[in-house]
Design an enzyme around this catalytic site. Structure first.
Site, PDB file in Angstrom:
ATOM      1  N   GLY A  12      19.189  28.537 -45.057  1.00  0.00           N
ATOM      2  CA  GLY A  12      18.411  27.488 -45.631  1.00  0.00           C
ATOM      3  C   GLY A  12      18.927  26.300 -46.178  1.00  0.00           C
ATOM      4  N   SER A  13      20.037  25.824 -45.575  1.00  0.00           N
ATOM      5  CA  SER A  13      20.659  24.608 -46.013  1.00  0.00           C
ATOM      6  C   SER A  13      19.805  23.203 -45.783  1.00  0.00           C
ATOM      7  CB  SER A  13      22.061  24.299 -45.454  1.00  0.00           C
ATOM      8  OG  SER A  13      21.937  24.137 -43.690  1.00  0.00           O
ATOM      9  N   ARG A  65       2.679  39.365 -32.162  1.00  0.00           N
ATOM     10  CA  ARG A  65       3.062  37.980 -32.547  1.00  0.00           C
ATOM     11  C   ARG A  65       1.789  37.346 -33.068  1.00  0.00           C
ATOM     12  NH1 ARG A  65       7.869  35.421 -30.944  1.00  0.00           N
ATOM     13  NH2 ARG A  65       9.163  36.754 -29.551  1.00  0.00           N
ATOM     14  N   ARG A  91      11.186  32.206 -35.344  1.00  0.00           N
ATOM     15  CA  ARG A  91      10.365  33.072 -34.540  1.00  0.00           C
ATOM     16  C   ARG A  91       9.447  31.763 -33.819  1.00  0.00           C
ATOM     17  NH1 ARG A  91      11.332  37.883 -33.492  1.00  0.00           N
ATOM     18  NH2 ARG A  91       9.186  38.216 -32.832  1.00  0.00           N
ATOM     19  N   ASN A 107       9.802  20.532 -37.032  1.00  0.00           N
ATOM     20  CA  ASN A 107      11.074  21.280 -36.878  1.00  0.00           C
ATOM     21  C   ASN A 107      12.266  20.350 -36.861  1.00  0.00           C
ATOM     22  OD1 ASN A 107      12.491  23.711 -35.915  1.00  0.00           O
ATOM     23  ND2 ASN A 107      12.505  23.178 -33.768  1.00  0.00           N
ATOM     24  N   HIS A 109      15.770  20.713 -34.492  1.00  0.00           N
ATOM     25  CA  HIS A 109      16.373  21.723 -33.484  1.00  0.00           C
ATOM     26  C   HIS A 109      17.817  21.028 -33.158  1.00  0.00           C
ATOM     27  CE1 HIS A 109      16.655  23.872 -29.717  1.00  0.00           C
ATOM     28  NE2 HIS A 109      17.093  22.907 -29.195  1.00  0.00           N
ATOM     29  N   ASP A 145       9.984  23.661 -28.515  1.00  0.00           N
ATOM     30  CA  ASP A 145      11.036  22.254 -28.485  1.00  0.00           C
ATOM     31  C   ASP A 145      10.765  21.144 -27.692  1.00  0.00           C
ATOM     32  OD1 ASP A 145      12.637  23.767 -30.301  1.00  0.00           O
ATOM     33  OD2 ASP A 145      13.698  24.894 -28.899  1.00  0.00           O
ATOM     34  N   GLU A 174      22.184  17.059 -39.755  1.00  0.00           N
ATOM     35  CA  GLU A 174      20.860  17.701 -39.799  1.00  0.00           C
ATOM     36  C   GLU A 174      20.401  17.109 -41.468  1.00  0.00           C
ATOM     37  OE1 GLU A 174      20.004  21.600 -38.404  1.00  0.00           O
ATOM     38  OE2 GLU A 174      21.513  21.534 -36.847  1.00  0.00           O
TER      39      GLU A 174
END
Ligand code: NHR
Ligand code: GAR
Length: 208
Positions: A12-13, A65, A91, A107, A109, A145, A174
């Site tokens: 969780g950085s 799922r 996930r 997101n 990536h 992605d 990031e």
């Protein structure tokens, strides 16, 4: 105030970086919940210590799922988010989930998309002999992605680098670009047209 829900799977950085910049810089936003899919996710304890609501939706407790996605959506919706931020969330999410949060799901990536979607990006970049790598903040679509790109960071690959060294060099960037992208979103400064994202002030969308 925009309401942000952050989804994590581990350390969780990136979640910490977003929460800290949000608090320090007084964004018109608040991190209202952090939700993990793994009981061991270390970031949950950090979030709880900040006084942020936390929840666990364990994918192993769900038969499919789709059942996991529905339980996750219910936990998210309890916090009425304006934005959902995937921060090291591991996930793959189904089309129905992605559709529910279309345009408000981000997101980060750890590759220069569209190169190396999926897992083990740093190893694959080293194997490919890449001389530069980086990270990408993108809107999430049902194609993994491949959503509209908000911002990228670029770092060099140095002779002798291994996977961990590369991951650490990218991760440091990031922590700069993800808070910036989230800030732009909550300030209403991102425009998406034809799958392309522009920053309405004309700010640079690349960190080199
Ligand atoms: N879901 C959709 N629909 N679209 C995206 O772009 C998504 C997504 C879910 C997660 C993050 C992502 C990344 O940045 C992300 C983007 C997990 C996997 C994966 O294969 C791939 C990409 C990403 C996250 N996960 C395995 C799975 O079976 C499980 C791996 C594990 O638990 O360690 O879901 O790279
Ligand atoms: C980050 O490098 C993030 O880009 C990556 O995992 C790390 C999570 O670190 N995400 C993925 O690989 C998604 N498949 P963090 O938990 O400390 O933010």
């Amino acid at each position: 105030m925009k309401r942000i829900v952050i989804l994590i799977s581990g350390r969780g950085s990136n979640m910490e970086a977003v929460q800290q910049r949000c608090a320090e810089q007084g964004w018109p936003a608040q991190v209202v919940a952090v939700i993990a899919n793994r009981p061991q996710a270390a970031g949950l304890a950090w979030a709880a210590a900040q006084g942020i609501a936390t929840a666990l939706v364990d994918h192993k407790a769900h038969a499919s799922r789709e059942a996991f996605d529905d339980a996750l959506a219910a936990a998210i919706d309890a916090h009425r988010p304006d934005l959902v931020v995937l921060a090291g969330f591991m996930r793959v999410l189904g089309a129905r989930f992605v559709q529910r949060y279309a345009g408000r799901l981000l997101n980060i990536h750890p590759s220069l998309l569209p190169a190396f979607p999926g897992l083990h990006t740093h190893r694959r970049a080293l194997e490919a002999g890449c001389k530069a790598v980086g990270a990408t903040v993108h809107f999430v679509t049902s194609e993994l992605d491949h959503g509209p790109i908000v911002m990228q960071s670029v770092v060099p690959v140095r002779p002798g680098d291994d996977e961990d060294m590369l991951a650490a060099r990218v991760l440091a960037t990031e922590h700069v670009i993800y808070p910036l992208a989230v800030r732009w979103f909550v300030e209403g400064k991102l425009k998406v047209a034809d799958g392309l994202v522009t920053q309405t002030d004309g700010a640079s969308q690349v960190l080199i």
